[in-house]
Design an enzyme around this catalytic site. Structure first.
Site, PDB file in Angstrom:
ATOM      1  NE  ARG A 124      -4.165  -1.831   2.075  1.00  0.00           N
ATOM      2  CZ  ARG A 124      -4.205  -2.873   2.902  1.00  0.00           C
ATOM      3  NH1 ARG A 124      -3.274  -2.989   3.833  1.00  0.00           N
ATOM      4  NH2 ARG A 124      -5.161  -3.771   2.798  1.00  0.00           N
ATOM      5  CE  LYS A 146      -0.512  14.102 -14.279  1.00  0.00           C
ATOM      6  NZ  LYS A 146      -0.915  14.637 -15.596  1.00  0.00           N
ATOM      7  CD  GLU A 188       7.468  16.546 -22.249  1.00  0.00           C
ATOM      8  OE1 GLU A 188       7.003  17.568 -21.712  1.00  0.00           O
ATOM      9  OE2 GLU A 188       6.757  15.578 -22.588  1.00  0.00           O
ATOM     10  CE  LYS A 230       5.946  17.312 -14.037  1.00  0.00           C
ATOM     11  NZ  LYS A 230       6.151  16.071 -14.802  1.00  0.00           N
ATOM     12  CD  GLU A 240      -3.903  16.882 -15.104  1.00  0.00           C
ATOM     13  OE1 GLU A 240      -4.622  16.729 -16.084  1.00  0.00           O
ATOM     14  OE2 GLU A 240      -2.759  16.391 -15.009  1.00  0.00           O
ATOM     15  NE  ARG A 245       1.050  17.039 -12.385  1.00  0.00           N
ATOM     16  CZ  ARG A 245       1.700  16.220 -11.580  1.00  0.00           C
ATOM     17  NH1 ARG A 245       1.464  16.212 -10.286  1.00  0.00           N
ATOM     18  NH2 ARG A 245       2.606  15.400 -12.079  1.00  0.00           N
ATOM     19  CG  ASN A 249      -1.609  17.030 -19.536  1.00  0.00           C
ATOM     20  OD1 ASN A 249      -0.667  16.267 -19.317  1.00  0.00           O
ATOM     21  ND2 ASN A 249      -2.651  17.108 -18.727  1.00  0.00           N
ATOM     22  CG  HIS A 252       1.428  15.656 -23.231  1.00  0.00           C
ATOM     23  ND1 HIS A 252       2.174  16.821 -23.301  1.00  0.00           N
ATOM     24  CD2 HIS A 252       2.218  14.751 -22.605  1.00  0.00           C
ATOM     25  CE1 HIS A 252       3.350  16.623 -22.730  1.00  0.00           C
ATOM     26  NE2 HIS A 252       3.393  15.378 -22.302  1.00  0.00           N
ATOM     27  CG  HIS A 256      -1.057  10.938 -25.059  1.00  0.00           C
ATOM     28  ND1 HIS A 256      -1.626  11.240 -23.842  1.00  0.00           N
ATOM     29  CD2 HIS A 256       0.277  10.891 -24.843  1.00  0.00           C
ATOM     30  CE1 HIS A 256      -0.688  11.355 -22.931  1.00  0.00           C
ATOM     31  NE2 HIS A 256       0.482  11.167 -23.513  1.00  0.00           N
ATOM     32  CG  HIS A 270       6.031  10.777 -24.608  1.00  0.00           C
ATOM     33  ND1 HIS A 270       4.658  10.819 -24.707  1.00  0.00           N
ATOM     34  CD2 HIS A 270       6.367  11.713 -23.669  1.00  0.00           C
ATOM     35  CE1 HIS A 270       4.179  11.713 -23.857  1.00  0.00           C
ATOM     36  NE2 HIS A 270       5.188  12.275 -23.224  1.00  0.00           N
TER      37      HIS A 270
END
Length: 372
Positions: A124, A146, A188, A230, A240, A245, A249, A252, A256, A270
């Site tokens: 956990r 993330k 990036e 960042k 987010e 935040r 993206n 993106h 994607h 990517h």
């Protein structure tokens, strides 16, 4: 050495940027190594990184009386899968990992994402330390918490927010990074200028060639500036839950979709997808009247000058705009027939548009696909 704090309530940590950091790992990571006290320290990496840095890591650890145990995955996005996640968590449990232990992620974004998610669910939640070895991971995926794997439904759809306890960056490792991977990471870096720092974007126009050439001072400045940007955004909106935040993206959503159409393969890395996605976001912003057409094309020129794709035609796709837009239906942010899009008002000023219909995106992409 530069230290950039990521300020989060109860989970703050530092990003340390230092040339030669790998050789000083026993010192820099002492708080996370010392509790092993004779037990082997778990390191997750990919086969390429393991080949390049196994000896250096083990030599560095030996200076503090530590030894590594390695979990090595195949390079590429294929490692971000249910199967590999299961293998990794089983391995950690077999090692007797505890909630107060720290696992070390040595590699690019794939290794960091996979390790972070495994540490989020094992017992956990146990700790982990990011040691990113690609520019993309250094300036983006290693910071912010993330973590995710990919599924047949899409990229990064199974994941968790799980912050690292520390990020240790050695710019010298970029000397072994293939030029294509370096350019992909640079996308990036450009993103931070486009979304919120026009002055940094101007600086990159002048100094980007030196960053790509790995010239020490410009490279360190680009890494530190990107991480500060960042860190500020993550501190304001860790999970987010508002649009802050989400600015990260930029490029993106388009990117994607392009990755999905190319099968998440080496045909389009990517960072390359994000680069082309930013061009598309800028041109779509101009089509809506939000951004000056001249700024949209300046964005495209800056990206093309870095050797990154700036035209869909470069990919040789055989699909239409509707097919690309359809990939976006699996986006986590999809709301009915609309999808929130990160667009631009100016270079250095991104915003969230919530009135974008996918049918309009499909028509726009048909136009882009037809560009010579």
């Amino acid at each position: 050495m530069a230290v950039v704090p990521v300020a989060l309530a109860g989970r703050s940590y530092d990003v340390t940027i230092e040339a030669g950091a790998l050789a000083k790992l026993a010192e820099l990571a002492a708080p996370y190594l010392d509790r092993y006290n004779g037990r082997k320290v778990p390191f997750v990496t990919d086969a390429n990184t393991h080949r390049l840095y196994q000896n250096q890591i083990e030599t560095a650890l030996a200076k503090g009386g530590h030894h590594a145990e390695w979990f090595v995955v195949d390079p590429g996005e294929g490692a971000k899968s249910w199967g590999v996640l299961e293998q990794l968590t089983d391995w950690l449990l077999t090692l007797g990992i505890t909630r107060s232990d720290h696992v070390f992620a040595l590699g690019g974004g794939v290794v960091g994402d996979l390790t972070g998610l495994a540490c989020a669910v094992a017992k956990r939640g146990c700790g982990f330390v990011q040691i990113p070895t690609t520019l993309l991971a250094q300036v983006d995926s290693s910071v912010g918490g993330k973590t995710a794997i990919n599924t047949r439904a899409g990229k990064n759809l199974i994941g968790a927010f799980h912050q690292p306890s520390a990020v240790i960056i050695d710019p010298l490792v970029l000397g072994t990074l293939p030029d294509r991977e370096m350019r992909a990471g640079y996308a990036e870096v450009v993103k931070y200028g486009l979304l919120g720092d026009a002055e940094f974007f101007d600086w990159l126009d002048v100094n980007g060639t030196q960053v790509l050439a790995r010239t020490p001072e410009p490279l360190a400045h680009a890494i530190a500036t990107s991480i500060r940007a960042k860190a500020k955004i993550v501190a304001e909106d860790e999970r987010e839950t508002n649009d802050v935040r989400a600015l990260l993206n930029l490029g993106h959503t388009f990117g994607h979709a392009l990755e999905a159409e190319t099968g998440f393969s080496d045909q389009l890395l990517h960072g390359e997808a994000v680069a082309l996605g930013m061009v598309l976001a800028a041109r779509y912003s101009a089509q809506r009247g939000d951004l000056a057409a001249s700024d949209a094309e300046r964005s495209a020129r800056t990206i093309a000058a870095a050797g990154l794709p700036s035209e869909i035609a470069e990919l040789g796709l055989t699909c239409d705009g509707a097919k690309l837009a359809d990939h976006m239906r699996h986006d986590k942010k999809m709301e009915g027939s609309t999808l929130p899009f990160l667009l631009l008002k100016n270079i250095g000023e991104a915003y969230m548009a919530r009135d974008v219909e996918l049918s309009d995106i499909a028509a726009f992409l048909d136009t882009e696909l037809a560009r010579a």
